[in-house]
Design a protein around this motif. Structure first.
Motif, PDB file in Angstrom:
ATOM      1  N   UNK A  32      12.156   1.486  -6.572  1.00 45.50           N
ATOM      2  CA  UNK A  32      11.586   2.059  -5.359  1.00 45.50           C
ATOM      3  C   UNK A  32      10.667   1.033  -4.709  1.00 45.50           C
ATOM      4  N   UNK A  33      10.492   1.170  -3.403  1.00 41.50           N
ATOM      5  CA  UNK A  33       9.538   0.318  -2.706  1.00 41.50           C
ATOM      6  C   UNK A  33       8.126   0.718  -3.085  1.00 41.50           C
ATOM      7  N   UNK A  34       7.319  -0.263  -3.382  1.00 41.22           N
ATOM      8  CA  UNK A  34       5.908  -0.025  -3.695  1.00 41.22           C
ATOM      9  C   UNK A  34       5.032  -0.823  -2.743  1.00 41.22           C
ATOM     10  N   UNK A  35       5.370  -0.763  -1.464  1.00 39.92           N
ATOM     11  CA  UNK A  35       4.609  -1.468  -0.458  1.00 39.92           C
ATOM     12  C   UNK A  35       5.099  -2.892  -0.286  1.00 39.92           C
ATOM     13  N   UNK A  36       4.155  -3.763   0.073  1.00 40.38           N
ATOM     14  CA  UNK A  36       4.488  -5.147   0.357  1.00 40.38           C
ATOM     15  C   UNK A  36       4.070  -6.076  -0.784  1.00 40.38           C
ATOM     16  N   UNK A  53      -5.437 -11.176   7.379  1.00 41.86           N
ATOM     17  CA  UNK A  53      -5.570  -9.770   6.999  1.00 41.86           C
ATOM     18  C   UNK A  53      -5.191  -8.841   8.141  1.00 41.86           C
ATOM     19  N   UNK A  54      -5.477  -9.216   9.369  1.00 39.44           N
ATOM     20  CA  UNK A  54      -5.138  -8.366  10.513  1.00 39.44           C
ATOM     21  C   UNK A  54      -3.638  -8.136  10.606  1.00 39.44           C
ATOM     22  N   UNK A  55      -2.870  -9.156  10.297  1.00 38.72           N
ATOM     23  CA  UNK A  55      -1.412  -9.024  10.342  1.00 38.72           C
ATOM     24  C   UNK A  55      -0.904  -8.157   9.195  1.00 38.72           C
ATOM     25  N   UNK A  56      -1.518  -8.306   8.023  1.00 38.02           N
ATOM     26  CA  UNK A  56      -1.130  -7.466   6.891  1.00 38.02           C
ATOM     27  C   UNK A  56      -1.408  -5.999   7.194  1.00 38.02           C
ATOM     28  N   UNK A  57      -2.552  -5.712   7.815  1.00 36.50           N
ATOM     29  CA  UNK A  57      -2.877  -4.331   8.176  1.00 36.50           C
ATOM     30  C   UNK A  57      -1.871  -3.781   9.188  1.00 36.50           C
ATOM     31  N   UNK A  58      -1.443  -4.619  10.120  1.00 45.34           N
ATOM     32  CA  UNK A  58      -0.438  -4.193  11.091  1.00 45.34           C
ATOM     33  C   UNK A  58       0.881  -3.863  10.388  1.00 45.34           C
ATOM     34  N   UNK A  59       1.247  -4.675   9.405  1.00 51.58           N
ATOM     35  CA  UNK A  59       2.465  -4.401   8.648  1.00 51.58           C
ATOM     36  C   UNK A  59       2.362  -3.081   7.895  1.00 51.58           C
ATOM     37  N   UNK A  60       1.178  -2.780   7.358  1.00 53.14           N
ATOM     38  CA  UNK A  60       0.986  -1.507   6.647  1.00 53.14           C
ATOM     39  C   UNK A  60       1.180  -0.319   7.593  1.00 53.14           C
ATOM     40  N   UNK A  86       6.451  10.806  -2.917  1.00 59.57           N
ATOM     41  CA  UNK A  86       5.032  11.137  -2.908  1.00 59.57           C
ATOM     42  C   UNK A  86       4.146  10.028  -2.365  1.00 59.57           C
ATOM     43  N   UNK A  87       4.782   9.037  -1.699  1.00 53.72           N
ATOM     44  CA  UNK A  87       3.991   7.910  -1.200  1.00 53.72           C
ATOM     45  C   UNK A  87       4.554   7.439   0.126  1.00 53.72           C
ATOM     46  N   UNK A  88       3.632   7.161   1.073  1.00 52.29           N
ATOM     47  CA  UNK A  88       4.036   6.521   2.315  1.00 52.29           C
ATOM     48  C   UNK A  88       3.116   5.354   2.634  1.00 52.29           C
ATOM     49  N   UNK A  89       2.355   4.897   1.627  1.00 53.31           N
ATOM     50  CA  UNK A  89       1.399   3.825   1.839  1.00 53.31           C
ATOM     51  C   UNK A  89       2.103   2.469   1.789  1.00 53.31           C
ATOM     52  N   UNK A  90       1.472   1.472   2.401  1.00 53.83           N
ATOM     53  CA  UNK A  90       2.044   0.145   2.443  1.00 53.83           C
ATOM     54  C   UNK A  90       1.851  -0.633   1.167  1.00 53.83           C
TER      55      UNK A  90
END
Length: 274
Positions: A192-196, A208-215, A266-270
């Motif tokens: 399963x995907x567990x974010x990035x 970090x700003x770009x990572x937050x945008x990806x999330x 149960x997860x939609x987090x990046x």
């Protein structure tokens, strides 16, 4: 003046093989007549280079590796197919890489600067990008497409025809049966995907700003409130000025033979890191 190849007398180099400048071939190696060995390649010892295999310059191959064996595919009828390995790869003990099949792509391609640890297996008709790292026992089935800068953990198996996007990370002991998005981190059996791949992104210098945008884009794309196709339309509109998000959207918009690796229900987090 170009330096001559150094070939141990116990090794067999078939007539017709093309051996580059500065090549070192240690004891008990075998190089087929159709092989091309680039400049400064080193075969440490007990290495088999079979069929129409090309080794890019500066590649080093360790004992008991077999490169260019026939595909493990009953549809292959014995036609001439190839294995092409890029420059400056490191191929450790007991690695196997096979030529393509004559009923499909017909070639297996490995990009430059790859690092393939012991017992890695690359099956027929795969394409592996640049700067790949395959840890011990990592396995690709046939026809897989692996992007640039991908890390595959030890004892991880990837199903045939799976695509893995650039900069993805496949955790050790995973069974990957669906396509993995660029920059994604896939874990488990079935994976399963567990974010990035946050560690990889930070090491690459991504702000970090770009990572937050990806999330934010990740949460939108994989939201369970709407079908994926609708989420992709929304993401394409909202993140049109983000080349990295568009890379993920384009990857998901081009479906091939496998379904996508998605987050758990149960997860939609990046990801789980700040």
């Amino acid at each position: 003046m170009q330096s001559q190849a150094i070939i141990h007398p116990s090794s067999v180099i078939e007539p017709g093989a093309r051996i580059g400048s500065g090549v070192r071939i240690g004891p008990f190696c075998h190089v087929s007549a159709d092989a091309v060995i680039g400049d400064r390649v080193e075969l440490v010892s007990h290495v088999s280079i079979m069929n129409a295999t090309t080794l890019g310059e500066g590649t080093k191959v360790y004992p008991m590796a077999t490169l260019g064996a026939p595909p493990q595919n009953t549809k292959h009828k014995g036609g001439r197919t190839t294995l092409v390995i890029g420059a400056n790869c490191t191929i450790r003990e007991n690695v196997t890489m096979h030529i393509g099949t004559d009923g499909s792509r017909g070639e297996t391609i490995i990009g430059e600067n790859g690092y393939f640890l012991a017992y890695t297996h690359i099956a027929h008709d795969c394409v592996v990008g640049r700067n790949a790292t395959f840890t011990n026992g990592a396995t690709l089935a046939g026809h897989c497409e692996i992007g640039d800068n991908v890390n595959v953990g030890g004892l991880t198996a990837v199903h045939q025809f799976v695509r893995v996007g650039d900069n993805a990370f496949l955790a050790g002991c995973s069974a990957v049966v669906g396509d993995v998005i660029p920059y994604g981190m896939a874990v488990g059996n079935r994976a399963k995907l567990r974010g990035f791949n946050i560690i990889g992104l930070k090491r690459s210098g991504m702000p970090l700003s770009q990572i937050k945008e990806m999330r934010r884009a990740y949460r939108m794309i994989f939201s369970h409130t709407h079908p994926l196709a609708e989420n992709l339309v929304k993401a394409r509109a909202e993140f049109a000025n983000s080349p990295i998000v568009m890379k993920i959207v384009d990857f998901l918009s081009t479906r091939d033979k496998r379904y996508y690796t998605v987050p758990p229900l149960d997860s939609d987090d990046g990801d789980d890191e700040d």
